[in-house]
Motif scaffolding. Structure first.
Motif, PDB file in Angstrom:
ATOM      1  N   CYS A 124       0.805  -1.211   0.000  1.00 19.37           N
ATOM      2  CA  CYS A 124       0.000   0.000   0.000  1.00 19.37           C
ATOM      3  C   CYS A 124       0.846   1.273   0.000  1.00 19.37           C
ATOM      4  N   SER A 125       1.859   1.337   0.836  1.00 18.95           N
ATOM      5  CA  SER A 125       2.637   2.575   0.917  1.00 18.95           C
ATOM      6  C   SER A 125       3.357   2.851  -0.400  1.00 18.95           C
ATOM      7  N   GLN A 126       3.873   1.808  -1.036  1.00 16.37           N
ATOM      8  CA  GLN A 126       4.568   1.978  -2.313  1.00 16.37           C
ATOM      9  C   GLN A 126       3.595   2.421  -3.405  1.00 16.37           C
ATOM     10  N   ARG A 127       2.452   1.764  -3.490  1.00 17.07           N
ATOM     11  CA  ARG A 127       1.456   2.090  -4.518  1.00 17.07           C
ATOM     12  C   ARG A 127       0.907   3.499  -4.315  1.00 17.07           C
ATOM     13  N   SER A 128       0.617   3.844  -3.082  1.00 20.18           N
ATOM     14  CA  SER A 128       0.092   5.162  -2.773  1.00 20.18           C
ATOM     15  C   SER A 128       1.106   6.251  -3.130  1.00 20.18           C
ATOM     16  N   ASP A 129       2.384   5.995  -2.837  1.00 19.28           N
ATOM     17  CA  ASP A 129       3.436   6.961  -3.168  1.00 19.28           C
ATOM     18  C   ASP A 129       3.597   7.114  -4.681  1.00 19.28           C
ATOM     19  N   GLU A 130       3.553   5.998  -5.421  1.00 14.32           N
ATOM     20  CA  GLU A 130       3.663   6.063  -6.880  1.00 14.32           C
ATOM     21  C   GLU A 130       2.537   6.898  -7.479  1.00 14.32           C
ATOM     22  N   LEU A 131       1.327   6.699  -6.980  1.00  9.69           N
ATOM     23  CA  LEU A 131       0.189   7.431  -7.530  1.00  9.69           C
ATOM     24  C   LEU A 131       0.182   8.883  -7.078  1.00  9.69           C
ATOM     25  N   TRP A 132       0.748   9.182  -5.924  1.00  6.67           N
ATOM     26  CA  TRP A 132       0.907  10.574  -5.502  1.00  6.67           C
ATOM     27  C   TRP A 132       1.881  11.290  -6.444  1.00  6.67           C
ATOM     28  N   ARG A 133       2.981  10.620  -6.773  1.00  7.77           N
ATOM     29  CA  ARG A 133       3.946  11.196  -7.716  1.00  7.77           C
ATOM     30  C   ARG A 133       3.330  11.355  -9.107  1.00  7.77           C
ATOM     31  N   LEU A 134       2.532  10.387  -9.512  1.00  4.43           N
ATOM     32  CA  LEU A 134       1.821  10.486 -10.785  1.00  4.43           C
ATOM     33  C   LEU A 134       0.912  11.715 -10.785  1.00  4.43           C
ATOM     34  N   HIS A 135       0.207  11.917  -9.688  1.00  4.46           N
ATOM     35  CA  HIS A 135      -0.687  13.063  -9.562  1.00  4.46           C
ATOM     36  C   HIS A 135       0.091  14.372  -9.683  1.00  4.46           C
ATOM     37  N   ARG A 136       1.235  14.444  -9.065  1.00 10.78           N
ATOM     38  CA  ARG A 136       2.082  15.636  -9.157  1.00 10.78           C
ATOM     39  C   ARG A 136       2.606  15.842 -10.567  1.00 10.78           C
ATOM     40  N   ALA A 137       2.845  14.752 -11.294  1.00 13.61           N
ATOM     41  CA  ALA A 137       3.375  14.837 -12.655  1.00 13.61           C
ATOM     42  C   ALA A 137       2.356  15.401 -13.640  1.00 13.61           C
ATOM     43  N   LEU A 138       1.097  15.463 -13.247  1.00 16.90           N
ATOM     44  CA  LEU A 138       0.079  16.022 -14.138  1.00 16.90           C
ATOM     45  C   LEU A 138       0.217  17.530 -14.303  1.00 16.90           C
ATOM     46  N   GLY A 139       0.961  18.168 -13.403  1.00 12.59           N
ATOM     47  CA  GLY A 139       1.174  19.608 -13.516  1.00 12.59           C
ATOM     48  C   GLY A 139      -0.118  20.389 -13.316  1.00 12.59           C
ATOM     49  N   ARG A 140      -0.429  21.256 -14.269  1.00 11.97           N
ATOM     50  CA  ARG A 140      -1.608  22.117 -14.112  1.00 11.97           C
ATOM     51  C   ARG A 140      -2.921  21.342 -14.172  1.00 11.97           C
ATOM     52  N   ASP A 141      -2.900  20.137 -14.704  1.00 10.80           N
ATOM     53  CA  ASP A 141      -4.107  19.313 -14.746  1.00 10.80           C
ATOM     54  C   ASP A 141      -4.326  18.535 -13.452  1.00 10.80           C
ATOM     55  N   ALA A 142      -3.420  18.654 -12.487  1.00 13.88           N
ATOM     56  CA  ALA A 142      -3.530  17.896 -11.235  1.00 13.88           C
ATOM     57  C   ALA A 142      -4.805  18.240 -10.476  1.00 13.88           C
ATOM     58  N   GLU A 143      -5.269  19.467 -10.582  1.00 17.94           N
ATOM     59  CA  GLU A 143      -6.486  19.854  -9.856  1.00 17.94           C
ATOM     60  C   GLU A 143      -7.742  19.207 -10.436  1.00 17.94           C
ATOM     61  N   ARG A 144      -7.637  18.655 -11.628  1.00 15.62           N
ATOM     62  CA  ARG A 144      -8.781  17.994 -12.263  1.00 15.62           C
ATOM     63  C   ARG A 144      -8.914  16.530 -11.842  1.00 15.62           C
ATOM     64  N   LEU A 145      -7.965  16.024 -11.054  1.00 15.68           N
ATOM     65  CA  LEU A 145      -7.959  14.618 -10.647  1.00 15.68           C
ATOM     66  C   LEU A 145      -7.939  14.508  -9.131  1.00 15.68           C
ATOM     67  N   THR A 146      -8.717  13.573  -8.609  1.00 21.10           N
ATOM     68  CA  THR A 146      -8.727  13.262  -7.186  1.00 21.10           C
ATOM     69  C   THR A 146      -8.363  11.797  -7.029  1.00 21.10           C
ATOM     70  N   ARG A 147      -7.533  11.492  -6.024  1.00 19.29           N
ATOM     71  CA  ARG A 147      -7.171  10.097  -5.772  1.00 19.29           C
ATOM     72  C   ARG A 147      -8.022   9.551  -4.635  1.00 19.29           C
ATOM     73  N   LEU A 148      -8.577   8.367  -4.846  1.00 18.60           N
ATOM     74  CA  LEU A 148      -9.386   7.688  -3.839  1.00 18.60           C
ATOM     75  C   LEU A 148      -8.714   6.365  -3.506  1.00 18.60           C
ATOM     76  N   ARG A 149      -8.130   6.287  -2.316  1.00 19.49           N
ATOM     77  CA  ARG A 149      -7.474   5.053  -1.876  1.00 19.49           C
ATOM     78  C   ARG A 149      -8.471   4.211  -1.109  1.00 19.49           C
ATOM     79  N   ILE A 150      -8.601   2.962  -1.534  1.00 19.18           N
ATOM     80  CA  ILE A 150      -9.526   2.046  -0.874  1.00 19.18           C
ATOM     81  C   ILE A 150      -8.707   1.040  -0.086  1.00 19.18           C
ATOM     82  N   GLY A 151      -8.700   1.201   1.230  1.00 17.47           N
ATOM     83  CA  GLY A 151      -7.945   0.309   2.100  1.00 17.47           C
ATOM     84  C   GLY A 151      -6.601   0.897   2.489  1.00 17.47           C
TER      85      GLY A 151
END
Length: 169
Positions: free
Chosen positions: A81-108
């Motif tokens: 979980c910690s690895q996957r959550s961190d990867e997707l957090w970095r992915l979210h940051r990589a979106l740049g100005r489009d990051a505000e258009r995406l929300t991450r929902l972690r289940i578990g």
């Protein structure tokens, strides 16, 4: 005799003009009929043939709206979980100005939420949910793409960027 040669030149010019406009249509017809030059693979890296219920019908504890009008990247966090959550957090940051258009929902997962992440749990088991899979949902809550747990984060990012690009609002 000069007149005849002039007429032939004019007809040749007309035939050339017609062929310039007819050639693309002929090539397109050949491509469709004989399947020549048409790529066979999908453009998406994830599975686009998804038949899942909309987010409001998922068996999760917290169903309050995430962000109205935002895309949702929901992911099951049952293993690593910690690895996957961190990867997707970095992915979210990589979106740049489009990051505000995406929300991450972690289940578990037992770890605290990372910035921009909302945490919920499965209230009951969903037969379609697989461990460590991720799903991209449109602003209406419909699942657009399902991502395998082993898909590299870069390919997941490519699919999300493409979805945000072709859906500007």
């Amino acid at each position: 005799m000069i007149n005849l040669s002039y007429q032939k030149r004019q007809r040749l010019k007309l035939i050339m003009i017609f062929s310039i406009f007819a050639a693309p249509m002929l090539m397109a017809w050949i491509m469709v009929v004989w399947r020549v030059g048409i790529p066979e693979e999908n453009m998406a890296n994830g599975n686009i043939n998804v038949n899942l219920p909309e987010l409001a019908q998922w068996p999760i504890d917290d169903k309050e709206p995430l962000h109205r009008g935002a895309w949702v990247l929901a992911f099951d966090c049952s293993q690593k979980c910690s690895q996957r959550s961190d990867e997707l957090w970095r992915l979210h940051r990589a979106l740049g100005r489009d990051a505000e258009r995406l929300t991450r929902l972690r289940i578990g997962g037992e770890y605290p939420a990372l910035p921009g992440e909302k945490i919920t749990r499965w209230s009951s088991s969903a037969e379609w949910a697989e461990s460590n899979h991720a799903w991209l949902l449109d602003p209406m809550g419909q699942t657009v793409v399902a991502f395998d747990a082993h898909l590299p984060t870069k390919k997941l990012l490519d699919d999300i960027q493409h979805a945000l690009k072709v859906n500007p609002y």
